[in-house]
Design a protein around this motif. Sequence first.
Motif, PDB file in Angstrom:
ATOM      1  N   GLY A   1       1.017  -1.193   0.105  1.00  0.00           N
ATOM      2  CA  GLY A   1      -0.014  -0.028   0.007  1.00  0.00           C
ATOM      3  C   GLY A   1       0.729   1.220  -0.123  1.00  0.00           C
ATOM      4  N   ARG A   2       1.963   1.438   0.694  1.00  0.00           N
ATOM      5  CA  ARG A   2       2.629   2.174   0.840  1.00  0.00           C
ATOM      6  C   ARG A   2       3.546   2.678  -0.464  1.00  0.00           C
ATOM      7  NH1 ARG A   2       3.574   0.323   5.993  1.00  0.00           N
ATOM      8  NH2 ARG A   2       5.399  -0.959   5.604  1.00  0.00           N
ATOM      9  N   ASP A   3       3.856   1.508  -1.073  1.00  0.00           N
ATOM     10  CA  ASP A   3       4.518   1.661  -2.404  1.00  0.00           C
ATOM     11  C   ASP A   3       3.598   2.432  -3.589  1.00  0.00           C
ATOM     12  OD1 ASP A   3       6.961   0.688  -1.339  1.00  0.00           O
ATOM     13  OD2 ASP A   3       6.457  -1.331  -2.165  1.00  0.00           O
ATOM     14  N   GLN A   4       2.220   1.942  -3.452  1.00  0.00           N
ATOM     15  CA  GLN A   4       1.447   2.345  -4.466  1.00  0.00           C
ATOM     16  C   GLN A   4       1.186   3.780  -4.256  1.00  0.00           C
ATOM     17  OE1 GLN A   4      -2.592   0.642  -4.010  1.00  0.00           O
ATOM     18  NE2 GLN A   4      -3.450   2.142  -5.288  1.00  0.00           N
ATOM     19  N   VAL A   5       1.072   4.230  -3.075  1.00  0.00           N
ATOM     20  CA  VAL A   5       0.886   5.661  -2.437  1.00  0.00           C
ATOM     21  C   VAL A   5       2.192   6.524  -3.071  1.00  0.00           C
ATOM     22  CG1 VAL A   5       0.968   7.324  -0.558  1.00  0.00           C
ATOM     23  CG2 VAL A   5      -0.292   5.339  -0.489  1.00  0.00           C
ATOM     24  N   ALA A   6       3.512   5.845  -2.916  1.00  0.00           N
ATOM     25  CA  ALA A   6       4.705   6.410  -3.383  1.00  0.00           C
ATOM     26  C   ALA A   6       4.622   6.652  -4.865  1.00  0.00           C
ATOM     27  CB  ALA A   6       5.731   5.905  -2.925  1.00  0.00           C
ATOM     28  N   ALA A   7       4.061   5.625  -5.577  1.00  0.00           N
ATOM     29  CA  ALA A   7       4.077   5.678  -7.298  1.00  0.00           C
ATOM     30  C   ALA A   7       3.163   6.632  -7.618  1.00  0.00           C
ATOM     31  CB  ALA A   7       3.630   4.240  -7.553  1.00  0.00           C
ATOM     32  N   VAL A   8       1.865   6.710  -7.023  1.00  0.00           N
ATOM     33  CA  VAL A   8       0.945   7.875  -7.232  1.00  0.00           C
ATOM     34  C   VAL A   8       1.345   9.170  -7.074  1.00  0.00           C
ATOM     35  CG1 VAL A   8      -1.521   8.612  -6.597  1.00  0.00           C
ATOM     36  CG2 VAL A   8      -1.092   6.231  -7.115  1.00  0.00           C
ATOM     37  N   GLU A   9       2.119   9.663  -6.042  1.00  0.00           N
ATOM     38  CA  GLU A   9       2.629  10.655  -5.577  1.00  0.00           C
ATOM     39  C   GLU A   9       3.687  11.078  -6.710  1.00  0.00           C
ATOM     40  OE1 GLU A   9       4.056  10.461  -1.583  1.00  0.00           O
ATOM     41  OE2 GLU A   9       2.010  11.071  -0.731  1.00  0.00           O
ATOM     42  N   SER A  10       4.516  10.189  -7.105  1.00  0.00           N
ATOM     43  CA  SER A  10       5.391  10.495  -8.095  1.00  0.00           C
ATOM     44  C   SER A  10       4.659  10.987  -9.514  1.00  0.00           C
ATOM     45  CB  SER A  10       6.695   9.429  -8.067  1.00  0.00           C
ATOM     46  OG  SER A  10       7.507   9.791  -9.153  1.00  0.00           O
ATOM     47  N   LEU A  11       3.763  10.141  -9.886  1.00  0.00           N
ATOM     48  CA  LEU A  11       3.182  10.416 -11.024  1.00  0.00           C
ATOM     49  C   LEU A  11       2.480  11.696 -11.068  1.00  0.00           C
ATOM     50  CD1 LEU A  11       1.778   9.549 -13.703  1.00  0.00           C
ATOM     51  CD2 LEU A  11       0.047   8.104 -12.372  1.00  0.00           C
ATOM     52  N   ALA A  12       1.698  12.018 -10.030  1.00  0.00           N
ATOM     53  CA  ALA A  12       1.012  13.311  -9.750  1.00  0.00           C
ATOM     54  C   ALA A  12       2.138  14.350  -9.818  1.00  0.00           C
ATOM     55  CB  ALA A  12       0.371  13.578  -8.386  1.00  0.00           C
ATOM     56  N   HIS A  13       3.142  14.273  -9.348  1.00  0.00           N
ATOM     57  CA  HIS A  13       4.213  15.250  -9.322  1.00  0.00           C
ATOM     58  C   HIS A  13       4.749  15.627 -10.758  1.00  0.00           C
ATOM     59  CE1 HIS A  13       7.873  17.544  -8.262  1.00  0.00           C
ATOM     60  NE2 HIS A  13       8.389  16.949  -9.107  1.00  0.00           N
ATOM     61  N   TRP A  14       5.202  14.554 -11.627  1.00  0.00           N
ATOM     62  CA  TRP A  14       5.667  14.814 -12.802  1.00  0.00           C
ATOM     63  C   TRP A  14       4.652  14.969 -13.958  1.00  0.00           C
ATOM     64  CZ3 TRP A  14      10.359  15.947 -13.139  1.00  0.00           C
ATOM     65  CH2 TRP A  14      11.349  15.397 -12.135  1.00  0.00           C
ATOM     66  N   LEU A  15       3.233  14.612 -13.601  1.00  0.00           N
ATOM     67  CA  LEU A  15       2.101  14.826 -14.501  1.00  0.00           C
ATOM     68  C   LEU A  15       1.775  16.260 -14.378  1.00  0.00           C
ATOM     69  CD1 LEU A  15       0.162  13.524 -16.344  1.00  0.00           C
ATOM     70  CD2 LEU A  15      -1.254  13.148 -14.638  1.00  0.00           C
ATOM     71  N   GLY A  16       1.839  16.701 -13.292  1.00  0.00           N
ATOM     72  CA  GLY A  16       1.547  18.431 -13.069  1.00  0.00           C
ATOM     73  C   GLY A  16       2.822  19.177 -13.762  1.00  0.00           C
ATOM     74  N   ILE A  17       3.842  18.569 -13.504  1.00  0.00           N
ATOM     75  CA  ILE A  17       4.930  19.538 -14.203  1.00  0.00           C
ATOM     76  C   ILE A  17       4.760  19.568 -15.728  1.00  0.00           C
ATOM     77  CG2 ILE A  17       7.394  19.633 -14.667  1.00  0.00           C
ATOM     78  CD1 ILE A  17       7.914  18.696 -11.826  1.00  0.00           C
ATOM     79  N   THR A  18       4.311  18.130 -16.405  1.00  0.00           N
ATOM     80  CA  THR A  18       4.521  18.252 -17.742  1.00  0.00           C
ATOM     81  C   THR A  18       3.301  18.905 -18.275  1.00  0.00           C
ATOM     82  OG1 THR A  18       5.417  15.842 -17.536  1.00  0.00           O
ATOM     83  CG2 THR A  18       4.185  16.683 -19.334  1.00  0.00           C
ATOM     84  N   VAL A  19       2.165  18.868 -17.306  1.00  0.00           N
ATOM     85  CA  VAL A  19       0.884  19.614 -17.885  1.00  0.00           C
ATOM     86  C   VAL A  19       1.210  20.976 -17.999  1.00  0.00           C
ATOM     87  CG1 VAL A  19      -1.578  20.359 -17.249  1.00  0.00           C
ATOM     88  CG2 VAL A  19      -0.661  17.892 -17.199  1.00  0.00           C
TER      89      VAL A  19
END
Length: 211
Positions: A95-113
């Motif tokens: 569960g913690r790994d999933q949270v970390a992966a989503v947070e990383s995705l959200a960070h880079w997706l926001g920057i890209t957008v």
Amino acid sequence: MKLYADLPLRRARQVVGDVLVLVWVWVWIQVAGSVRDATLELAGPGRRIDASATDLAGRLRDAGDTVSGLPLVGDEVRSPFDGAGGAAEGIAGAGRDQVAAVESLAHWLGITVAVVPILLVLLLWLPGRVRFVRRATAGQRFLDARADLDLFALRAMAHQPLHVLARVDDDPAGAWRRGDADVVDRLARLELRSVGLKPPVGGARGGRVDA
């Protein structure tokens, strides 16, 4: 540094363009923030899994500690509880790994957008603005120093289209060499307007900028 043209219409277009670019940047920053927040919501299940599994692991270990006190069979009875607690810890880690992966995705997706559309506009807008500022600042420096307008007339003959020069005089180069004040004045005004500067009062007559 001269950021805007002296000519009202051109200055108004520059101001409007700058404001639109700033609005564009602000809008995409807001969109990027919204995309990031929406993506972070995907981490909710992972957080719940982590919390539930961690709680379950703690309860199983507590139960193992309790039964370990039983005479004769305590250690044997505790072993399954410890194993189940370890499995629950593994689920919590997932569960913690999933949270970390989503947070990383959200960070880079926001920057890209945000970065992609902002960079596209800046690549179209910034070179022209920088070019104008450099040319206008250099030209204003000559005007402030009361330089001869012959320089601007000469640059006009080098930069202006031939059909534009023909409207000034049939032989603008010859008129410039002869020191024809009227032709020099008109040529200098062409160049000054092209860089967004207001022609000085009195023009080139007398060979110097009037105070």
